[in-house]
Design a protein around this motif. Structure first.
Motif, PDB file in Angstrom:
ATOM      1  N   THR A   1     -25.183 -90.150 -16.301  1.00 19.92           N
ATOM      2  CA  THR A   1     -24.831 -91.562 -16.378  1.00 19.92           C
ATOM      3  C   THR A   1     -26.004 -92.372 -15.862  1.00 19.92           C
ATOM      4  OG1 THR A   1     -22.486 -91.064 -15.992  1.00 19.92           O
ATOM      5  CG2 THR A   1     -23.197 -93.344 -15.664  1.00 19.92           C
ATOM      6  N   GLY A   2     -26.587 -93.165 -16.740  1.00 19.84           N
ATOM      7  CA  GLY A   2     -27.758 -93.934 -16.344  1.00 19.84           C
ATOM      8  C   GLY A   2     -28.923 -93.065 -15.939  1.00 19.84           C
ATOM      9  N   GLY A   3     -29.027 -91.902 -16.552  1.00 18.88           N
ATOM     10  CA  GLY A   3     -30.109 -90.986 -16.234  1.00 18.88           C
ATOM     11  C   GLY A   3     -29.882 -90.147 -14.988  1.00 18.88           C
ATOM     12  N   GLU A   4     -28.754 -90.342 -14.298  1.00 21.19           N
ATOM     13  CA  GLU A   4     -28.445 -89.588 -13.087  1.00 21.19           C
ATOM     14  C   GLU A   4     -27.309 -88.607 -13.352  1.00 21.19           C
ATOM     15  OE1 GLU A   4     -30.086 -89.779 -10.253  1.00 21.19           O
ATOM     16  OE2 GLU A   4     -31.432 -91.361 -10.967  1.00 21.19           O
ATOM     17  N   LEU A   5     -27.361 -87.468 -12.658  1.00 21.87           N
ATOM     18  CA  LEU A   5     -26.316 -86.463 -12.793  1.00 21.87           C
ATOM     19  C   LEU A   5     -24.989 -87.012 -12.279  1.00 21.87           C
ATOM     20  CD1 LEU A   5     -25.661 -83.418 -13.413  1.00 21.87           C
ATOM     21  CD2 LEU A   5     -26.057 -83.016 -10.975  1.00 21.87           C
ATOM     22  N   SER A   6     -23.966 -87.009 -13.130  1.00 14.10           N
ATOM     23  CA  SER A   6     -22.652 -87.508 -12.717  1.00 14.10           C
ATOM     24  C   SER A   6     -21.597 -86.412 -12.681  1.00 14.10           C
ATOM     25  CB  SER A   6     -22.194 -88.630 -13.659  1.00 14.10           C
ATOM     26  OG  SER A   6     -22.138 -88.174 -15.006  1.00 14.10           O
ATOM     27  N   ALA A   7     -21.792 -85.350 -13.425  1.00 14.75           N
ATOM     28  CA  ALA A   7     -20.837 -84.234 -13.399  1.00 14.75           C
ATOM     29  C   ALA A   7     -21.548 -82.978 -13.872  1.00 14.75           C
ATOM     30  CB  ALA A   7     -19.628 -84.526 -14.281  1.00 14.75           C
ATOM     31  N   LEU A   8     -21.058 -81.834 -13.393  1.00 19.10           N
ATOM     32  CA  LEU A   8     -21.687 -80.563 -13.741  1.00 19.10           C
ATOM     33  C   LEU A   8     -20.652 -79.453 -13.686  1.00 19.10           C
ATOM     34  CD1 LEU A   8     -24.976 -78.951 -12.736  1.00 19.10           C
ATOM     35  CD2 LEU A   8     -22.892 -77.942 -11.809  1.00 19.10           C
ATOM     36  N   LYS A   9     -20.801 -78.515 -14.610  1.00 20.31           N
ATOM     37  CA  LYS A   9     -20.004 -77.292 -14.596  1.00 20.31           C
ATOM     38  C   LYS A   9     -20.971 -76.132 -14.781  1.00 20.31           C
ATOM     39  CE  LYS A   9     -15.960 -75.074 -16.707  1.00 20.31           C
ATOM     40  NZ  LYS A   9     -14.909 -75.204 -17.750  1.00 20.31           N
ATOM     41  N   MET A  10     -20.954 -75.195 -13.844  1.00 27.35           N
ATOM     42  CA  MET A  10     -21.963 -74.139 -13.835  1.00 27.35           C
ATOM     43  C   MET A  10     -21.329 -72.786 -13.553  1.00 27.35           C
ATOM     44  SD  MET A  10     -25.185 -73.683 -11.202  1.00 27.35           S
ATOM     45  CE  MET A  10     -25.851 -75.287 -11.613  1.00 27.35           C
ATOM     46  N   GLY A  11     -21.827 -71.774 -14.241  1.00 29.69           N
ATOM     47  CA  GLY A  11     -21.433 -70.394 -13.981  1.00 29.69           C
ATOM     48  C   GLY A  11     -22.658 -69.535 -13.791  1.00 29.69           C
ATOM     49  N   LEU A  12     -22.654 -68.671 -12.786  1.00 30.33           N
ATOM     50  CA  LEU A  12     -23.768 -67.774 -12.512  1.00 30.33           C
ATOM     51  C   LEU A  12     -23.276 -66.335 -12.623  1.00 30.33           C
ATOM     52  CD1 LEU A  12     -24.014 -70.402 -10.422  1.00 30.33           C
ATOM     53  CD2 LEU A  12     -26.080 -69.193  -9.746  1.00 30.33           C
ATOM     54  N   ASP A  13     -23.809 -65.626 -13.608  1.00 27.60           N
ATOM     55  CA  ASP A  13     -23.470 -64.223 -13.806  1.00 27.60           C
ATOM     56  C   ASP A  13     -24.628 -63.361 -13.325  1.00 27.60           C
ATOM     57  OD1 ASP A  13     -20.890 -64.221 -15.468  1.00 27.60           O
ATOM     58  OD2 ASP A  13     -22.143 -65.621 -16.571  1.00 27.60           O
ATOM     59  N   SER A  14     -24.350 -62.417 -12.442  1.00 29.08           N
ATOM     60  CA  SER A  14     -25.382 -61.486 -11.990  1.00 29.08           C
ATOM     61  C   SER A  14     -25.047 -60.091 -12.471  1.00 29.08           C
ATOM     62  CB  SER A  14     -25.511 -61.512 -10.465  1.00 29.08           C
ATOM     63  OG  SER A  14     -24.302 -61.119  -9.860  1.00 29.08           O
ATOM     64  N   ALA A  15     -26.072 -59.261 -12.519  1.00 28.69           N
ATOM     65  CA  ALA A  15     -25.896 -57.921 -13.086  1.00 28.69           C
ATOM     66  C   ALA A  15     -24.962 -57.058 -12.248  1.00 28.69           C
ATOM     67  CB  ALA A  15     -27.260 -57.247 -13.225  1.00 28.69           C
ATOM     68  N   ASP A  16     -24.873 -57.316 -10.933  1.00 25.23           N
ATOM     69  CA  ASP A  16     -24.069 -56.462 -10.068  1.00 25.23           C
ATOM     70  C   ASP A  16     -22.704 -57.053  -9.725  1.00 25.23           C
ATOM     71  OD1 ASP A  16     -25.098 -58.492  -8.614  1.00 25.23           O
ATOM     72  OD2 ASP A  16     -25.810 -57.284  -6.932  1.00 25.23           O
ATOM     73  N   GLU A  17     -22.327 -58.147 -10.375  1.00 25.92           N
ATOM     74  CA  GLU A  17     -21.025 -58.760 -10.123  1.00 25.92           C
ATOM     75  C   GLU A  17     -20.241 -58.852 -11.429  1.00 25.92           C
ATOM     76  OE1 GLU A  17     -19.740 -59.548  -7.294  1.00 25.92           O
ATOM     77  OE2 GLU A  17     -21.482 -59.248  -5.999  1.00 25.92           O
ATOM     78  N   GLU A  18     -18.964 -58.452 -11.380  1.00 26.48           N
ATOM     79  CA  GLU A  18     -18.146 -58.496 -12.593  1.00 26.48           C
ATOM     80  C   GLU A  18     -17.730 -59.916 -12.947  1.00 26.48           C
ATOM     81  OE1 GLU A  18     -14.826 -55.916 -12.300  1.00 26.48           O
ATOM     82  OE2 GLU A  18     -16.018 -54.083 -12.093  1.00 26.48           O
ATOM     83  N   ASP A  19     -17.387 -60.722 -11.936  1.00 22.57           N
ATOM     84  CA  ASP A  19     -16.928 -62.084 -12.168  1.00 22.57           C
ATOM     85  C   ASP A  19     -18.010 -63.068 -11.747  1.00 22.57           C
ATOM     86  OD1 ASP A  19     -14.302 -61.356 -13.062  1.00 22.57           O
ATOM     87  OD2 ASP A  19     -13.830 -60.877 -10.974  1.00 22.57           O
ATOM     88  N   PRO A  20     -18.163 -64.167 -12.479  1.00 19.26           N
ATOM     89  CA  PRO A  20     -19.234 -65.121 -12.167  1.00 19.26           C
ATOM     90  C   PRO A  20     -18.898 -65.988 -10.959  1.00 19.26           C
ATOM     91  CG  PRO A  20     -17.921 -65.930 -13.990  1.00 19.26           C
ATOM     92  CD  PRO A  20     -17.403 -64.559 -13.682  1.00 19.26           C
ATOM     93  N   PHE A  21     -19.940 -66.509 -10.346  1.00 17.90           N
ATOM     94  CA  PHE A  21     -19.796 -67.563  -9.349  1.00 17.90           C
ATOM     95  C   PHE A  21     -19.776 -68.881 -10.105  1.00 17.90           C
ATOM     96  CE2 PHE A  21     -21.577 -70.819  -6.585  1.00 17.90           C
ATOM     97  CZ  PHE A  21     -20.820 -70.658  -5.433  1.00 17.90           C
ATOM     98  N   GLN A  22     -18.811 -69.749  -9.805  1.00 21.87           N
ATOM     99  CA  GLN A  22     -18.650 -70.974 -10.569  1.00 21.87           C
ATOM    100  C   GLN A  22     -18.682 -72.193  -9.657  1.00 21.87           C
ATOM    101  OE1 GLN A  22     -14.900 -69.327 -12.408  1.00 21.87           O
ATOM    102  NE2 GLN A  22     -15.752 -70.285 -14.236  1.00 21.87           N
ATOM    103  N   MET A  23     -19.217 -73.290 -10.182  1.00 21.21           N
ATOM    104  CA  MET A  23     -19.242 -74.557  -9.470  1.00 21.21           C
ATOM    105  C   MET A  23     -18.884 -75.681 -10.434  1.00 21.21           C
ATOM    106  SD  MET A  23     -22.439 -74.630  -6.787  1.00 21.21           S
ATOM    107  CE  MET A  23     -23.685 -74.654  -8.068  1.00 21.21           C
ATOM    108  N   ILE A  24     -18.179 -76.670  -9.919  1.00 23.58           N
ATOM    109  CA  ILE A  24     -17.883 -77.888 -10.666  1.00 23.58           C
ATOM    110  C   ILE A  24     -18.166 -79.067  -9.744  1.00 23.58           C
ATOM    111  CG2 ILE A  24     -16.084 -79.308 -11.723  1.00 23.58           C
ATOM    112  CD1 ILE A  24     -14.692 -76.800 -12.650  1.00 23.58           C
ATOM    113  N   LEU A  25     -18.988 -79.974 -10.204  1.00 24.43           N
ATOM    114  CA  LEU A  25     -19.278 -81.199  -9.474  1.00 24.43           C
ATOM    115  C   LEU A  25     -18.743 -82.371 -10.282  1.00 24.43           C
ATOM    116  CD1 LEU A  25     -20.740 -82.718  -7.159  1.00 24.43           C
ATOM    117  CD2 LEU A  25     -22.769 -82.770  -8.631  1.00 24.43           C
TER     118      LEU A  25
END
Length: 286
Positions: free
Chosen positions: A17-41
């Motif tokens: 919004t206006g060039g600035e981050l206003s919302a985010l949804k992120m998932g991080l999958d690593s090779a040694d983890e079955e389920d991802p780490f997730q973040m929502i801003l």
């Protein structure tokens, strides 16, 4: 023989919004983890969960730290471009995600210099500099609605491993420009407060708070903090037990146990980075 193995994949959707981050949804999958780490801003609140655990609200300094790391999963920033702009490079052309892109291949890259100016590559700066043989940086730029935009970037770092060598590739693909996104907070998730009402020093800076832990930093000395809480908790019906010392990550903490009937509480006091860290923990229900 060359073996390729993915280590981590970061998949994120962002709203600006206006060039600035206003919302985010992120998932991080690593090779040694079955389920991802997730973040929502969203709406200034950061939610996270690890694996299949319930969603939580990141509070205090933990929330600020996690929010500050959001940029590291986004596209390369202007500070990196300013560092490499005058370095020798080899131009090339390539199609990226269906777009004609102009590529630039830089071979004289100083990771330490880049990590000092940009969170996007800060973690790469932790690699052992004495073992690095070569570093390459590639960037692809394409027209997006008549505006030049970075659509891909990649670092290739070759370093010694015992009697051989290893190549670490870190890349990011940016796509879906101007497509509508729907990022919402997880339903029914609220910040969980520590169940005990404990007084805090006036200068206390909250580090973490949830249903079983409360942690904060203060400039008050460990001796003063211990005396303050022993007096305050004793006045509230708690009994202090014999303290003990524990060491974790080269940090020494004094642990003071308290009991009140069948209730139990522990207070840990440690000095880190010139500040006193105070951590209260309740036993988790089995």
């Amino acid at each position: 023989e060359q073996v390729r193995q993915p280590v981590m994949n970061v998949d994120s959707v962002v709203a600006l919004t206006g060039g600035e981050l206003s919302a985010l949804k992120m998932g991080l999958d690593s090779a040694d983890e079955e389920d991802p780490f997730q973040m929502i801003l969203v709406d200034g609140v950061l939610y996270y969960r690890s694996g299949g655990e319930p969603w939580q609200v990141a509070t205090g300094l933990v929330g600020e730290l996690m929010t500050s790391q959001v940029d590291s999963a986004q596209t390369i920033d202007v500070d990196v471009l300013e560092v490499v702009i005058d370095k020798p490079c080899v131009p090339f052309s390539e199609r990226v995600d269906g777009r004609d892109a102009d590529g630039y291949h830089f071979t004289e890259v100083d990771l330490v210099e880049l990590a000092a100016v940009s969170s996007s590559v800060a973690n790469l700066g932790d690699l052992p500099a004495e073992d690095i043989r070569s570093t390459e940086f590639l960037i692809w730029v394409a027209e997006v609605e008549d505006v030049p935009a970075v659509v891909k970037w990649q670092f290739n770092i070759l370093f010694d491993v015992g009697e051989g060598e290893a190549l670490v590739e870190t890349s990011a693909l940016v796509s879906g420009f101007n497509e509508p996104v729907d990022i919402r907070a997880p339903q029914g998730v609220v910040a969980v407060a520590f169940p005990l009402e404990l007084p805090r020093p006036d200068d206390a800076v909250l580090y973490l708070e949830d249903a079983t832990a409360l942690a904060f930093f203060t400039a008050t000395t460990p001796e003063e903090i211990k005396a303050f809480y022993v007096d305050a908790l004793t006045a509230d019906g708690w009994t202090a037990g014999d303290s003990r010392t524990e060491v974790a990550n080269d940090t020494t903490a004094e642990i003071v146990p308290f009991t009140r009937g069948e209730e139990a509480l522990e207070m840990a006091i440690a000095v880190t980075n010139g500040q006193t860290l105070v951590v209260f923990t309740l036993p988790q229900e089995e």
